[in-house]
Motif scaffolding. Structure first.
Motif, PDB file in Angstrom:
ATOM      1  N   LEU A 207       0.828  -1.213   0.000  1.00  0.00           N
ATOM      2  CA  LEU A 207       0.000   0.000   0.000  1.00  0.00           C
ATOM      3  C   LEU A 207       0.860   1.261   0.000  1.00  0.00           C
ATOM      4  CD1 LEU A 207      -2.842  -1.015   2.494  1.00  0.00           C
ATOM      5  CD2 LEU A 207      -3.022  -0.732   0.011  1.00  0.00           C
ATOM      6  N   LEU A 208       1.972   1.223   0.753  1.00  0.00           N
ATOM      7  CA  LEU A 208       2.867   2.380   0.781  1.00  0.00           C
ATOM      8  C   LEU A 208       3.495   2.628  -0.586  1.00  0.00           C
ATOM      9  CD1 LEU A 208       4.682   1.911   4.226  1.00  0.00           C
ATOM     10  CD2 LEU A 208       2.960   3.640   3.620  1.00  0.00           C
TER      11      LEU A 208
ATOM     12  N   ALA B 187       2.900   5.887  -2.935  1.00  0.00           N
ATOM     13  CA  ALA B 187       4.017   6.699  -3.439  1.00  0.00           C
ATOM     14  C   ALA B 187       3.961   6.851  -4.950  1.00  0.00           C
ATOM     15  CB  ALA B 187       5.342   6.072  -3.018  1.00  0.00           C
ATOM     16  N   VAL B 188       3.536   5.785  -5.638  1.00  0.00           N
ATOM     17  CA  VAL B 188       3.443   5.848  -7.098  1.00  0.00           C
ATOM     18  C   VAL B 188       2.249   6.691  -7.540  1.00  0.00           C
ATOM     19  CG1 VAL B 188       3.054   4.465  -9.174  1.00  0.00           C
ATOM     20  CG2 VAL B 188       4.616   3.648  -7.414  1.00  0.00           C
ATOM     21  N   ALA B 189       1.134   6.576  -6.813  1.00  0.00           N
ATOM     22  CA  ALA B 189      -0.092   7.260  -7.216  1.00  0.00           C
ATOM     23  C   ALA B 189      -0.117   8.731  -6.815  1.00  0.00           C
ATOM     24  CB  ALA B 189      -1.299   6.541  -6.610  1.00  0.00           C
ATOM     25  N   PHE B 190       0.687   9.116  -5.818  1.00  0.00           N
ATOM     26  CA  PHE B 190       0.615  10.494  -5.324  1.00  0.00           C
ATOM     27  C   PHE B 190       0.919  11.544  -6.397  1.00  0.00           C
ATOM     28  CE2 PHE B 190       2.472  14.273  -3.300  1.00  0.00           C
ATOM     29  CZ  PHE B 190       1.398  14.658  -2.514  1.00  0.00           C
TER      30      PHE B 190
ATOM     31  N   LEU C 241       0.385  11.376  -9.563  1.00  0.00           N
ATOM     32  CA  LEU C 241      -0.781  11.435 -10.449  1.00  0.00           C
ATOM     33  C   LEU C 241      -1.937  12.166  -9.766  1.00  0.00           C
ATOM     34  CD1 LEU C 241      -0.701   7.794 -11.867  1.00  0.00           C
ATOM     35  CD2 LEU C 241       0.129   9.881 -12.962  1.00  0.00           C
ATOM     36  N   TYR C 242      -2.120  11.879  -8.483  1.00  0.00           N
ATOM     37  CA  TYR C 242      -3.181  12.570  -7.740  1.00  0.00           C
ATOM     38  C   TYR C 242      -2.925  14.068  -7.693  1.00  0.00           C
ATOM     39  CZ  TYR C 242      -5.638  14.410  -3.662  1.00  0.00           C
ATOM     40  OH  TYR C 242      -6.398  15.186  -2.809  1.00  0.00           O
ATOM     41  N   TRP C 243      -1.674  14.452  -7.448  1.00  0.00           N
ATOM     42  CA  TRP C 243      -1.354  15.884  -7.360  1.00  0.00           C
ATOM     43  C   TRP C 243      -1.518  16.565  -8.721  1.00  0.00           C
ATOM     44  CZ3 TRP C 243      -0.954  18.210  -2.836  1.00  0.00           C
ATOM     45  CH2 TRP C 243      -0.536  19.555  -2.825  1.00  0.00           C
ATOM     46  N   MET C 244      -1.218  15.847  -9.776  1.00  0.00           N
ATOM     47  CA  MET C 244      -1.401  16.395 -11.119  1.00  0.00           C
ATOM     48  C   MET C 244      -2.872  16.681 -11.390  1.00  0.00           C
ATOM     49  SD  MET C 244      -0.314  14.693 -14.783  1.00  0.00           S
ATOM     50  CE  MET C 244      -1.424  13.274 -14.545  1.00  0.00           C
TER      51      MET C 244
END
Length: 278
Positions: free
Chosen positions: A12-13, A17-20, A22-25
């Motif tokens: 999950l961590l 870290a990988v998705a963050f 993309l989320y911020w974008m």
């Protein structure tokens, strides 16, 4: 039980870290322009806005940029995958004198940094354009040709493993049934290595779709032949960058990659199971 919980937590961590980014974008693309200019760093927004997407979609020539990117990526994916598959078959299933030399050349082609070849390729495309204008500078053909040169060696090395994994007994059985070499390759071998073909197509598509260096180098003055990564430059301004437009454009550029992956992911996860029975 404890070990499984730790493994799941670590997974999950890593996923977070990988998705963050993309989320911020996506979050930056949805934030109001005033909030971005004020330096708002909150990880959420209570007033989502599509204004950044409107600015991107109404950029002069955006539709043409999108069409150019799709055209270049489609040509590179189809031709590189086809050429790499045939080359992988020849290098894996047949023995000939220059086989080892070709394999070494393909490997060496992957070792040279792209940046080191950009300037030589610029002069090469300029000279090619003097003979074949459609493949010269300021034409999409130059991007297609250069991307093919980089995509094919990588695809060959990827497909060699898939082709070599197909049992030779299948080839012998096909010959006993009267199948020609072409019939075996197209009707037996190709369906079995389809996961490798899909993987190669994904890498080729992403590499071509996200290209900025070659597009910036070879498309100098032909505005109508520019691609989507170049279109993002219109939001970089000397006095103040439009980060909302940049993030919205990045989101729009990511969508085709996701769509393409979802379209081919079923073939990607399929394997060679069930190929040999009895």
């Amino acid at each position: 039980m404890v070990r499984r919980v730790r493994t799941d937590a670590a997974g999950l961590l890593v996923a977070a870290a990988v998705a963050f980014p993309l989320y911020w974008m996506v979050l930056s693309a949805l934030k109001p322009r005033a909030a971005l200019e004020a330096g708002d760093a909150t990880p959420y927004t209570l007033e989502p806005s599509l204004d950044s997407f409107r600015r991107v979609l109404f950029v002069d020539g955006f539709g043409q940029y999108l069409l150019n990117s799709v055209l270049v990526a489609a040509v590179v994916v189809v031709l590189s995958t086809l050429c790499a598959f045939l080359a992988a078959v020849a290098l894996t299933r047949y023995r000939f004198r220059a086989r080892t030399t070709l394999l070494v050349m393909v490997l060496v082609a992957q070792m040279v940094p792209v940046e080191a070849l950009t300037i030589p390729l610029f002069f090469l495309m300029r000279n090619v354009g003097a003979t074949v204008p459609a493949l010269g500078l300021n034409h999409l053909g130059s991007l297609m040709l250069v991307h093919l040169a980089f995509a094919i060696p990588l695809a060959i090395w990827m497909l060699r493993g898939f082709v070599a994994a197909v049992p030779r007994e299948l080839e012998e059985a096909a010959w006993l049934d009267g199948a020609s070499g072409f019939t075996f390759v197209t009707r037996v071998l190709f369906p079995l290595v389809a996961p490798g073909v899909v993987a190669c197509s994904i890498f080729s598509f992403i590499m071509t779709w996200n290209d900025f260096l070659f597009a910036r180098t070879f498309i100098i003055s032909a505005q109508e032949n520019q691609t989507l990564p170049i279109a993002l430059l219109s939001f970089f301004k000397p006095d103040e960058n439009d980060w909302g437009g940049i993030m919205a454009g990045s989101v729009l550029m990511t969508i085709p990659v996701l769509v393409f992956f979802l379209f081919v992911q079923r073939r990607l996860v399929s394997g060679l199971g069930g190929a040999v029975k009895g």
